[in-house]
Design a protein around this motif. Sequence first.
Motif, PDB file in Angstrom:
ATOM      1  N   GLN A   1       0.818  -1.216   0.000  1.00  5.34           N
ATOM      2  CA  GLN A   1       0.000   0.000   0.000  1.00  5.34           C
ATOM      3  C   GLN A   1       0.856   1.272   0.000  1.00  5.34           C
ATOM      4  O   GLN A   1       1.796   1.400   0.785  1.00  5.34           O
ATOM      5  CB  GLN A   1      -0.896   0.008   1.237  1.00  5.34           C
ATOM      6  CG  GLN A   1      -1.864   1.168   1.323  1.00  5.34           C
ATOM      7  CD  GLN A   1      -3.110   0.933   0.508  1.00  5.34           C
ATOM      8  OE1 GLN A   1      -3.071   1.103  -0.705  1.00  5.34           O
ATOM      9  NE2 GLN A   1      -4.191   0.544   1.155  1.00  5.34           N
ATOM     10  N   ILE A   2       0.498   2.203  -0.881  1.00  4.27           N
ATOM     11  CA  ILE A   2       1.103   3.528  -0.901  1.00  4.27           C
ATOM     12  C   ILE A   2       0.033   4.520  -0.471  1.00  4.27           C
ATOM     13  O   ILE A   2      -1.036   4.602  -1.088  1.00  4.27           O
ATOM     14  CB  ILE A   2       1.630   3.910  -2.295  1.00  4.27           C
ATOM     15  CG1 ILE A   2       2.744   2.950  -2.733  1.00  4.27           C
ATOM     16  CG2 ILE A   2       2.145   5.345  -2.297  1.00  4.27           C
ATOM     17  CD1 ILE A   2       3.998   2.994  -1.880  1.00  4.27           C
ATOM     18  N   GLY A   3       0.301   5.249   0.593  1.00  7.02           N
ATOM     19  CA  GLY A   3      -0.688   6.182   1.128  1.00  7.02           C
ATOM     20  C   GLY A   3      -0.315   7.622   0.849  1.00  7.02           C
ATOM     21  O   GLY A   3       0.847   7.952   0.589  1.00  7.02           O
ATOM     22  N   GLY A   4      -1.319   8.478   0.923  1.00 10.74           N
ATOM     23  CA  GLY A   4      -1.099   9.899   0.713  1.00 10.74           C
ATOM     24  C   GLY A   4      -2.412  10.591   0.382  1.00 10.74           C
ATOM     25  O   GLY A   4      -3.481   9.988   0.469  1.00 10.74           O
ATOM     26  N   PRO A   5      -2.352  11.858  -0.003  1.00 11.24           N
ATOM     27  CA  PRO A   5      -3.579  12.557  -0.412  1.00 11.24           C
ATOM     28  C   PRO A   5      -4.095  11.948  -1.716  1.00 11.24           C
ATOM     29  O   PRO A   5      -3.309  11.517  -2.559  1.00 11.24           O
ATOM     30  CB  PRO A   5      -3.113  14.001  -0.623  1.00 11.24           C
ATOM     31  CG  PRO A   5      -1.654  13.901  -0.867  1.00 11.24           C
ATOM     32  CD  PRO A   5      -1.156  12.706  -0.105  1.00 11.24           C
ATOM     33  N   THR A   6      -5.411  11.895  -1.869  1.00  8.78           N
ATOM     34  CA  THR A   6      -6.005  11.305  -3.077  1.00  8.78           C
ATOM     35  C   THR A   6      -7.116  12.196  -3.626  1.00  8.78           C
ATOM     36  O   THR A   6      -7.658  13.048  -2.924  1.00  8.78           O
ATOM     37  CB  THR A   6      -6.587   9.905  -2.797  1.00  8.78           C
ATOM     38  OG1 THR A   6      -7.692  10.032  -1.900  1.00  8.78           O
ATOM     39  CG2 THR A   6      -5.538   8.979  -2.208  1.00  8.78           C
ATOM     40  N   GLY A   7      -7.469  11.951  -4.872  1.00  5.14           N
ATOM     41  CA  GLY A   7      -8.512  12.725  -5.523  1.00  5.14           C
ATOM     42  C   GLY A   7      -9.872  12.564  -4.874  1.00  5.14           C
ATOM     43  O   GLY A   7     -10.695  13.485  -4.897  1.00  5.14           O
TER      44      GLY A   7
ATOM     45  N   ILE B   1     -12.914   3.195   2.891  1.00  5.52           N
ATOM     46  CA  ILE B   1     -13.312   2.585   1.621  1.00  5.52           C
ATOM     47  C   ILE B   1     -12.154   2.620   0.628  1.00  5.52           C
ATOM     48  O   ILE B   1     -11.807   1.593   0.014  1.00  5.52           O
ATOM     49  CB  ILE B   1     -14.532   3.322   1.022  1.00  5.52           C
ATOM     50  CG1 ILE B   1     -15.763   3.120   1.917  1.00  5.52           C
ATOM     51  CG2 ILE B   1     -14.832   2.826  -0.390  1.00  5.52           C
ATOM     52  CD1 ILE B   1     -16.947   3.969   1.514  1.00  5.52           C
ATOM     53  N   GLU B   2     -11.540   3.785   0.467  1.00  7.15           N
ATOM     54  CA  GLU B   2     -10.454   3.941  -0.500  1.00  7.15           C
ATOM     55  C   GLU B   2      -9.261   3.052  -0.166  1.00  7.15           C
ATOM     56  O   GLU B   2      -8.694   2.389  -1.039  1.00  7.15           O
ATOM     57  CB  GLU B   2     -10.009   5.401  -0.549  1.00  7.15           C
ATOM     58  CG  GLU B   2     -10.923   6.310  -1.331  1.00  7.15           C
ATOM     59  CD  GLU B   2     -10.810   6.097  -2.831  1.00  7.15           C
ATOM     60  OE1 GLU B   2      -9.714   6.236  -3.389  1.00  7.15           O
ATOM     61  OE2 GLU B   2     -11.842   5.765  -3.444  1.00  7.15           O
ATOM     62  N   SER B   3      -8.877   3.031   1.106  1.00  5.35           N
ATOM     63  CA  SER B   3      -7.690   2.263   1.486  1.00  5.35           C
ATOM     64  C   SER B   3      -7.920   0.767   1.330  1.00  5.35           C
ATOM     65  O   SER B   3      -7.043   0.039   0.851  1.00  5.35           O
ATOM     66  CB  SER B   3      -7.296   2.587   2.930  1.00  5.35           C
ATOM     67  OG  SER B   3      -8.317   2.217   3.836  1.00  5.35           O
ATOM     68  N   LEU B   4      -9.108   0.287   1.706  1.00  3.57           N
ATOM     69  CA  LEU B   4      -9.378  -1.147   1.603  1.00  3.57           C
ATOM     70  C   LEU B   4      -9.592  -1.573   0.155  1.00  3.57           C
ATOM     71  O   LEU B   4      -9.209  -2.683  -0.230  1.00  3.57           O
ATOM     72  CB  LEU B   4     -10.581  -1.523   2.468  1.00  3.57           C
ATOM     73  CG  LEU B   4     -10.366  -1.348   3.972  1.00  3.57           C
ATOM     74  CD1 LEU B   4     -11.588  -1.780   4.766  1.00  3.57           C
ATOM     75  CD2 LEU B   4      -9.132  -2.128   4.456  1.00  3.57           C
ATOM     76  N   LEU B   5     -10.170  -0.693  -0.669  1.00  2.82           N
ATOM     77  CA  LEU B   5     -10.270  -0.994  -2.104  1.00  2.82           C
ATOM     78  C   LEU B   5      -8.875  -1.095  -2.718  1.00  2.82           C
ATOM     79  O   LEU B   5      -8.597  -1.992  -3.525  1.00  2.82           O
ATOM     80  CB  LEU B   5     -11.070   0.089  -2.819  1.00  2.82           C
ATOM     81  CG  LEU B   5     -12.592   0.033  -2.709  1.00  2.82           C
ATOM     82  CD1 LEU B   5     -13.224   1.232  -3.413  1.00  2.82           C
ATOM     83  CD2 LEU B   5     -13.144  -1.255  -3.303  1.00  2.82           C
TER      84      LEU B   5
ATOM     85  N   ALA C   1      -5.292  11.527   4.574  1.00  5.20           N
ATOM     86  CA  ALA C   1      -4.669  10.645   3.582  1.00  5.20           C
ATOM     87  C   ALA C   1      -5.355   9.282   3.606  1.00  5.20           C
ATOM     88  O   ALA C   1      -6.037   8.914   4.565  1.00  5.20           O
ATOM     89  CB  ALA C   1      -3.181  10.478   3.902  1.00  5.20           C
ATOM     90  N   THR C   2      -5.151   8.544   2.538  1.00  8.57           N
ATOM     91  CA  THR C   2      -5.675   7.177   2.450  1.00  8.57           C
ATOM     92  C   THR C   2      -4.821   6.398   1.456  1.00  8.57           C
ATOM     93  O   THR C   2      -3.846   6.927   0.913  1.00  8.57           O
ATOM     94  CB  THR C   2      -7.149   7.187   1.998  1.00  8.57           C
ATOM     95  OG1 THR C   2      -7.661   5.853   2.030  1.00  8.57           O
ATOM     96  CG2 THR C   2      -7.294   7.744   0.598  1.00  8.57           C
ATOM     97  N   GLY C   3      -5.183   5.150   1.219  1.00  7.51           N
ATOM     98  CA  GLY C   3      -4.468   4.354   0.239  1.00  7.51           C
ATOM     99  C   GLY C   3      -4.752   4.868  -1.164  1.00  7.51           C
ATOM    100  O   GLY C   3      -5.896   5.154  -1.509  1.00  7.51           O
TER     101      GLY C   3
END
Length: 587
Positions: free
Chosen positions: A71-77, A261-265, A302-304
Amino acid sequence: MSQKWFFTGRYKGYSFQSFQKDLISGVVVGIIAIPLGMAFAIASGVKPEYGIYTTIIAGILISLLGGSKFQIGGPTGAFIPVLFGVVATYGYENLLIAGFMAGIILFLMGVFRLGSLIKFIPRPVTIGFTSGIAVIIFVGQIPNFLGLSNVEKHELFLDNMHEIVLHMGEINRYSVLTAIICLAVLLLTPRFFPKIPGSLIALIVSTGIATIFYPTQVATIGSTYGDIPSNLPSFQVPDISYEKIVQLLRPAFVIAILGAIESLLSAVVADGMTNSKHNSNRELVGQGIANIVTPLFGGIPATGAIARTATNIKTGATSPISGVVHGMVVLLVLLLFAPFASKIPLASMAPILMVVAWNMSERRVFYHVLQTKSEDSIVLLVTFLLTVFVNLTVAVEVGLILAVIIFTKRMGDIIVTEKVLPNPANKHEKVESHVVTDSHDCPQISIYNVEGPLFFGAAQAFEQSIMSTINYRPKILLLRLGRVPFMDTTGEARLSSIVKDFSKHGIVVISGIKSQPKKVIMKTGLYDFVGEKHFFEHTGDAINYALTQLNTNKCLGCRHFAFKECTALSGTTDNFIEKKTVYQHSN
């Protein structure tokens, strides 16, 4: 956090060759993350450096403490419309508090093992809000792409569209040229140089051209937001009060759910690409800690990141070390090259975000679900439209409520209650519904086959279907519940109503009841009311018991012959029985 939690299975068989692969992957993903971090921060309504801080701190912590090796985490769209709404309504300082609270919520979700619950969010809801977010991001970058000046950003989509239309006469041709150059390089680089990060090359080329040929004609990060500092901010605890907690609880909850949701997806995508298995609860704990720590250094939630995680895997990552390297690379760039980043035109950032929006739009899946013309299509459209024209919070809430209502209706339609009798043509004499006719039905024993979950959405139909067909008052009611996997208290109440009403003049017998429904009726006392002797594992045993409870006087002269024992009980001649059987088989 224990060593077992930290090291379990994550570095098994790790070698120097593995480190080399992680180093290369980390460098590549780190380079990709730099422009994205700044772009997501700007689109969220905060300074670009806050996206860099998030990429560094959250990226490292999510890799070290999360439940996925890749997993790479950080700010996402996905966060952009939510964070922009919080900033517009409450301000940047309160965004930090909301992010901090979201981190605590994520951490608690992981501790209480709620990671598996995310899978119950219906796909049409996630597609709907993801596609809606993509539209918001894409449209939000039109002003920067066209170089429109003095465009005020609003929280509502229609207000932003109106603002764009009002300023259409102020298009800056230099900004458009810069954006087109950036977009062209961004699209062509993967085709001709697939191993080189397209977004970075596009930024360098378009920024270089703008800086050399028309340095004062386009808005840059520096001219709009000030120079990017070449160091991390100092540690600072946000000013939290009870009033702010109450005020920010709802946006914090939305950030937490969206982050989960984003990180687990993203973790599921990583599993599919590597044939591995992530730990969803540990992932939420890692995401929670990262989002608790990041605001203390000025970072945003942040998320995945699905695209960066996929790139990490494709470039050969073998462990979480690649994620740590990715964060360190961004930190190194911040320390050494921050002044250069200030010269990046906003028109160069716009195409990058537009491509991100296009890639996250789920357009093929969106169209596929619409083509089904089903209830899922309604959930998808409602969630999408509410995301675009209202906000993500309302969209998810309404989408989930609609999905629950539709699911309840579908489950209610599944319940089947039908009258059955043993089929004499079957050597095992299985009970079937088609053998029940006006001339072939026992007046004293009614057998019903119940199939499907007996819950609040189906309980009333179940009760009505039985009560409306036993008006002739048989003596024994046999309920076959072997295909009822689940019963809630509403279902139990309806069953109890049938049992208690029927027991006033007859006997209720139940066969094949499963463990969960049995536990429910034992807790409510219905099991004792029916009586243990009236429960049977097999229908055959239940029928044999029911036959012993018949009023044999009523059997005399009966012509229905519902059971094989009816021959003796009715006192009918063998010759008549033979003719009756031949007639039944011929029809």
